[in-house]
Write an enzyme that holds these catalytic residues in place. Sequence first.
Site, PDB file in Angstrom:
ATOM      1  N   GLY A   3       0.922  -1.196  -0.010  1.00  0.00           N
ATOM      2  CA  GLY A   3      -0.044  -0.086   0.108  1.00  0.00           C
ATOM      3  C   GLY A   3       0.853   1.373  -0.164  1.00  0.00           C
ATOM      4  N   CYS A   4       0.043   2.238  -0.410  1.00  0.00           N
ATOM      5  CA  CYS A   4       1.038   3.527  -0.497  1.00  0.00           C
ATOM      6  C   CYS A   4       1.295   4.198   0.675  1.00  0.00           C
ATOM      7  CB  CYS A   4       0.239   4.581  -1.207  1.00  0.00           C
ATOM      8  SG  CYS A   4      -1.480   4.858  -0.492  1.00  0.00           S
ATOM      9  N   TYR A   5       0.428   4.142   1.932  1.00  0.00           N
ATOM     10  CA  TYR A   5       0.999   4.503   3.355  1.00  0.00           C
ATOM     11  C   TYR A   5       2.130   3.494   3.558  1.00  0.00           C
ATOM     12  CZ  TYR A   5      -2.944   7.844   3.676  1.00  0.00           C
ATOM     13  OH  TYR A   5      -3.870   9.095   3.150  1.00  0.00           O
TER      14      TYR A   5
END
Lengths: 345, 345, 345, 345
Positions: free
Chosen positions: A148-150
């Site tokens: 995921g990006c986070y």
Amino acid sequence: MKVGILGATGYTGIELVRILSKHPNAKISYLSSKHFESQLISEVYPGLQGICDLILEGDDFKKAVATCDIIFSTLPHELTFEIAQMVMDAGKRLIDLGSAFRFDDFNVFKKWYGSNDDIEYDKFNKVYGLTELNREKIKNAQIVGNPGCYPTSVILALAPVLKNRVVSDKNIIIDSKSGVSGAGHEPKFSNLYSECNENTKPYNVAKHRHIPEIGQELSKIMQEEVKIVFTPHLVPMTRGILSTIYCNLGSDITLNEVYDLYQEFYKNDYFIKILNPGKYPSTKSVVGSNYCQIGFEIDEHTNTLIIMSVIDNLVKGASGQAVQNMNLMFGLPENKGLDIIRIFP
Amino acid sequence: MKVGILGATGYTGIELVRILSKHPNAKISYLSSKHFESQLISEVYPGLQGICDLILEGDDFKKAVATCDIIFSTLPHELTFEIAQMVMDAGKRLIDLGSAFRFDDFNVFKKWYGSNDDIEYDKFNKVYGLTELNREKIKNAQIVGNPGCYPTSVILALAPVLKNRVVSDKNIIIDSKSGVSGAGHEPKFSNLYSECNENTKPYNVAKHRHIPEIGQELSKIMQEEVKIVFTPHLVPMTRGILSTIYCNLGSDITLNEVYDLYQEFYKNDYFIKILNPGKYPSTKSVVGSNYCQIGFEIDEHTNTLIIMSVIDNLVKGASGQAVQNMNLMFGLPENKGLDIIRIFP
Amino acid sequence: MKVGILGATGYTGIELVRILSKHPNAKISYLSSKHFESQLISEVYPGLQGICDLILEGDDFKKAVATCDIIFSTLPHELTFEIAQMVMDAGKRLIDLGSAFRFDDFNVFKKWYGSNDDIEYDKFNKVYGLTELNREKIKNAQIVGNPGCYPTSVILALAPVLKNRVVSDKNIIIDSKSGVSGAGHEPKFSNLYSECNENTKPYNVAKHRHIPEIGQELSKIMQEEVKIVFTPHLVPMTRGILSTIYCNLGSDITLNEVYDLYQEFYKNDYFIKILNPGKYPSTKSVVGSNYCQIGFEIDEHTNTLIIMSVIDNLVKGASGQAVQNMNLMFGLPENKGLDIIRIFP
Amino acid sequence: MKVGILGATGYTGIELVRILSKHPNAKISYLSSKHFESQLISEVYPGLQGICDLILEGDDFKKAVATCDIIFSTLPHELTFEIAQMVMDAGKRLIDLGSAFRFDDFNVFKKWYGSNDDIEYDKFNKVYGLTELNREKIKNAQIVGNPGCYPTSVILALAPVLKNRVVSDKNIIIDSKSGVSGAGHEPKFSNLYSECNENTKPYNVAKHRHIPEIGQELSKIMQEEVKIVFTPHLVPMTRGILSTIYCNLGSDITLNEVYDLYQEFYKNDYFIKILNPGKYPSTKSVVGSNYCQIGFEIDEHTNTLIIMSVIDNLVKGASGQAVQNMNLMFGLPENKGLDIIRIFP
């Protein structure tokens, strides 16, 4: 090599198209889109005219698997599990930009994603695709669960200090700020221009689905359970994530020593840039590129280490990292086709 | 009453003009500007044409004090100390939107602001102007040190739980996001559109001048030293501050009980709005208005209370609160001339 | 080939750095900056860390000319005339991104730019660098006057219909909208974030310095004097120009015929994209790239042809076109190092 | 007086709520919303908490008409015709912010809006609600067709020169730039933040539904058919319209004379501000307010008059003008409850 992109018109999909169109070793051979089936992708996104003019196909995943060497999927997990089976059977490769293959424990996935899937999760030859930390495993994986990006922004920022145990595993506070493209290409009220513009807002506070993903990976790095508090925010920009992370320093360490530790940890990593002590990262320094920049500060009154990392959520936080992983999987230099400089201003 | 605004063309200055032009009890009588001296304010800001067409005067502070009942100053502290003396001598009132009168201990001020001023600080009859907490003292003060924008957002958010001692005084983490108008009306590289747009960046990490101001006030509320970590960020919007605050819960308390505690604490405060459990504030809900909205969440895994507050940095964080204080000082209802609804969208 | 960039920290300067850093045939050898002399460019722009870490030199133009094969100048015309002489003497090449070499008649330049330069303008072997229209001449030019951003968007849009005389030369109305980076990297009030954000404004109406440049080139294309009305506007975005152009159709012509005419005119031009009838361009379709997209519509009630063109003002409108010209001058394929896809979203 | 707002959660609906909540003579008594029926409006828009906490009702228009003195409708025309009949029958008043009552000739409406309504259009006692031009008629109208946002900005800008016949009625070019809130509160791809941000785009070129409305009103002013070309654009901001208008000057007239003509024409109009020669309007000068600012320039080479006008599309372009009309209809001063200064910055 021939690549297929399933779900090519979402933001991570077209970012894959942007990158792979100019990749010297890849040829985009299959694109699908539920919303825009049978249109040219360059009609949907006129900026691609003359660059990529393929027709968007529908749900014929068999054809995708049959005609491609590697599949990128941005589809919901139900579909991805299907596709993964086909890929396994055909001896092809899959990079999933969704969440289906990010977890060690299927029950964690099922709980946080409200899934009722009943599958044999462990049969899949899969790896968590944070390139810098799992490089060797990714090379031989058949299925990569792209992070995921986070989590990408957070894990890269914390790995060196957790690995070296210079911070406490208790109460790591993660305050992340994301551009709106992170919320996806979905026509709903909360994504409208006039709602997001000139607005900063927290959401899914202490409940975001990236929490178990971050916790799992940090705990593996530290080899004990790491507890985090995670608050994501939307800020009015299209791209970019800044994660500001607060940890208790467990030991006496200077800012320069922290810097050295990061430099050492990432000395062989092309896309990770450690900023000099006293410099802090800004999202604009990485937008459009696959770089991650990391800076830090020590608050001496409270013995707190503040780590700040920035990535482009659609590049290192999604499609760029996916291509980085593809390069590894096919024995190419990691930065092949990814050596793109940020846009500034 | 006749009001003067010294430094009327900065962002807090023209915000005072916006509010006071329509205040039923105030008449703007004196405006000064170093940069734009002798121009009409409505030439500098054409949106004021026909609304406020006064000539911007220069440094004739004596005239300002002589002709006005109350002075608002947005000038640097050196000048403000001069003006304050004139105001004291003339028996007038002063609201300082700078930092000169926010401190109890002059040495703290001198240290953080690099000041060499050699003045008798304690002779000034002054009050820290956070209206909701110091209402009674403000009524009779001759000089009000109007709070900083970040401190306003933070102190209002923390006062109820510190006063009631439901959180620990250790390691309160404050992560604030501000619109760019907070950086002032100054032509420098870092304030340029193309640098700030599409960019989120931390600055002055663990070093911002609002740290001692916040610490001083929180410590008074809790009656012991409160230690904070404070990281300000610039996000690409013009107005608004969101402060996300992380505290260790010292006791067992539910989200509903926290809500009740805030409701009780602010039950008589017109401009403070407590959001229902499960709702989080967004800056756009207060932009243009003097309201502060506060929401919260509990992270049960770490026993952390997350408090989120939003204000318009130029209104409740500066000029609006200044007018709120003026109302108190002149015996008017607190919301007189301030009963403005946010602009949305 | 070795390249030097004089004025490397302005927006067109760092855009040259972005493009040339990855150009397979170019090596950046000299960078100058008045403001940031003797700093690393990667300190001024941290996004360049590890990509371009040269020291910014001062005004040693002799050294620049001596050590480089080609010079890009973004400096004021007084300095550029000096440098041009050095370049001529040394038999090197110069691409000027300023206005010094854009004019056929030096008196026009002097009048519009308020110049008192007393030089022998005609001795310079120079060409107006609108690549698509002057390709052959550019190949052999020693000095290229790189076009302004607005003129690039306008001349490309109008050339086909003027050349083919399907529109009248009278009263061509040009309404252009530019991102704020077009106003340059200068710390002045009108460029501040809080002034430009959420604001659209015309400026220099009927007085902009690009008017004589546009007029000169259009008149050459049509071989008679073309009269234009030109209104530039700033819109709140960083990059991009949209020019909406209104002409009287002189003859009966259908939308499809207009389309065919443009397709034919630009059939060999890699960076010019003609949109299908009924499609209109948007700036976001070209941002970050060297492409120009052109669309049109006919208003039948008034027999008006509306032409709309978009470019990235810093790429095709400045640094990208400069590199395109450099490629031509050194016998390289026109799109070498420039084959960059737009960023979207 | 009791007011009802049908369609209260769209952007013009909540703008009516913003203005009317503080109107000294109005009491909001009825709000409807299809999407958010039976929620509190302050749940949907938390910025209204404590300011307006009414429940959003559904389609009970009879109740609305029965309980209110005046109805504001933002609904589709089919519904509005129904409501208008109820209002007529009940002897109440209606201000329609849609397009149903803006036309003199029902066939024009039917053609441009694709309507199949079969109603007796002329039975309605209706007036086109451009306040400054139709003030006397509005006072006694039962139904007001509130003008479109673009038409308001255009007609106010052109009325003085058309009335005085100083410009030609041929080929008036209107190039308008609107903030995205003008596209409405509708969740569709083209309204998403990431599509609109950093993007300027034309749309509905020469086909926008505001063309017949503008043409109708300008022709009445000039008493002959006026032909216009109209191109609307979306620019990345939430609020504001700038219309840049190009006309052929029919006679010799100086800039100062044009200024005098506008000043005279609008001398009694509180909300119209004419800018001094040489000054141009910017949208930010009126955002949040009901003002319209108008400036101009003459291009002498082509004898073209360039008129530039700005309004806030949601205030003077919609809800503000609606309240201005309401004030007239109820014998109140025109600026009652509308005397709001723009937000700046």
